[in-house]
Design a protein around this motif. Structure first.
Motif, short mmCIF file in Angstrom:
data_model
loop_
_atom_site.label_atom_id
_atom_site.label_comp_id
_atom_site.label_asym_id
_atom_site.label_seq_id
_atom_site.Cartn_x
_atom_site.Cartn_y
_atom_site.Cartn_z
N ALA A 99 0.83 -1.21 0.00
CA ALA A 99 0.00 0.00 0.00
C ALA A 99 0.87 1.25 0.00
O ALA A 99 0.56 2.23 -0.70
N ILE A 100 1.95 1.24 0.76
CA ILE A 100 2.85 2.39 0.81
C ILE A 100 3.48 2.62 -0.56
O ILE A 100 3.52 3.74 -1.07
N ASN A 101 4.00 1.55 -1.16
CA ASN A 101 4.62 1.67 -2.48
C ASN A 101 3.61 2.11 -3.53
O ASN A 101 3.93 2.89 -4.42
N ASP A 102 2.38 1.61 -3.44
CA ASP A 102 1.33 2.01 -4.36
C ASP A 102 1.04 3.50 -4.22
O ASP A 102 0.92 4.22 -5.21
N TYR A 103 0.95 3.97 -2.99
CA TYR A 103 0.72 5.39 -2.73
C TYR A 103 1.85 6.24 -3.31
O TYR A 103 1.61 7.25 -3.96
N LEU A 104 3.09 5.81 -3.07
CA LEU A 104 4.24 6.57 -3.58
C LEU A 104 4.24 6.61 -5.11
O LEU A 104 4.57 7.63 -5.71
N LEU A 106 1.55 6.44 -7.06
CA LEU A 106 0.49 7.35 -7.47
C LEU A 106 0.91 8.80 -7.27
O LEU A 106 0.60 9.67 -8.08
N LYS A 107 1.61 9.06 -6.17
CA LYS A 107 2.09 10.41 -5.87
C LYS A 107 3.02 10.88 -6.98
O LYS A 107 2.96 12.04 -7.40
N GLU A 108 3.88 10.00 -7.48
CA GLU A 108 4.81 10.36 -8.56
C GLU A 108 4.05 10.65 -9.85
O GLU A 108 4.44 11.53 -10.61
#
Length: 111
Positions: A99-104, A106-108
């Motif tokens: 989830a953290i990697n997915d969020y990062l 998407l943020k990029e």
């Protein structure tokens, strides 16, 4: 961050990821578990020969072990205490990391 701290952090993270104990590492190094604990607390400066041993055990080069990863501007550090005692807790941690990697990611994309 000092090279000693970088090496110690990478060793500890590797032990956790590989589900290896200080006792196992001590057997690989041919030293006592207490000495491994002493070294990984950062109470002494690791000699180059010892760093080479750690790298060999971890299956990486010495350069990879001592090299600091690029620092990200908005770096977030999460410290977890305790240990993963069963498969469910390991799955939950993997889910959290995903989830953290997915969020990062998407943020990029939004930038």
């Amino acid at each position: 961050m000092k090279t000693n701290d970088i090496v110690i952090n990478k060793i500890i993270n590797w032990l956790v990821a590989e589900d290896k104990s200080y006792e196992w590492l001590a057997e690989q190094l041919g030293v006592s578990k207490a000495l491994v604990g002493f070294m990984l607390k950062g109470d002494c400066t690791l000699k180059s020969e010892r760093i080479e041993q750690f790298a060999r055990i971890m299956g990486i080069t010495t350069k990879e072990l001592v090299h600091t990863d690029a620092i990200i501007e908005d770096q977030l550090t999460v410290n977890l205490l305790g240990e993963l005692s069963n498969r469910r807790s390991k799955r939950e941690l993997d889910s959290l990391l995903f989830a953290i990697n997915d969020y990062l990611g998407l943020k990029e994309q939004v930038k």
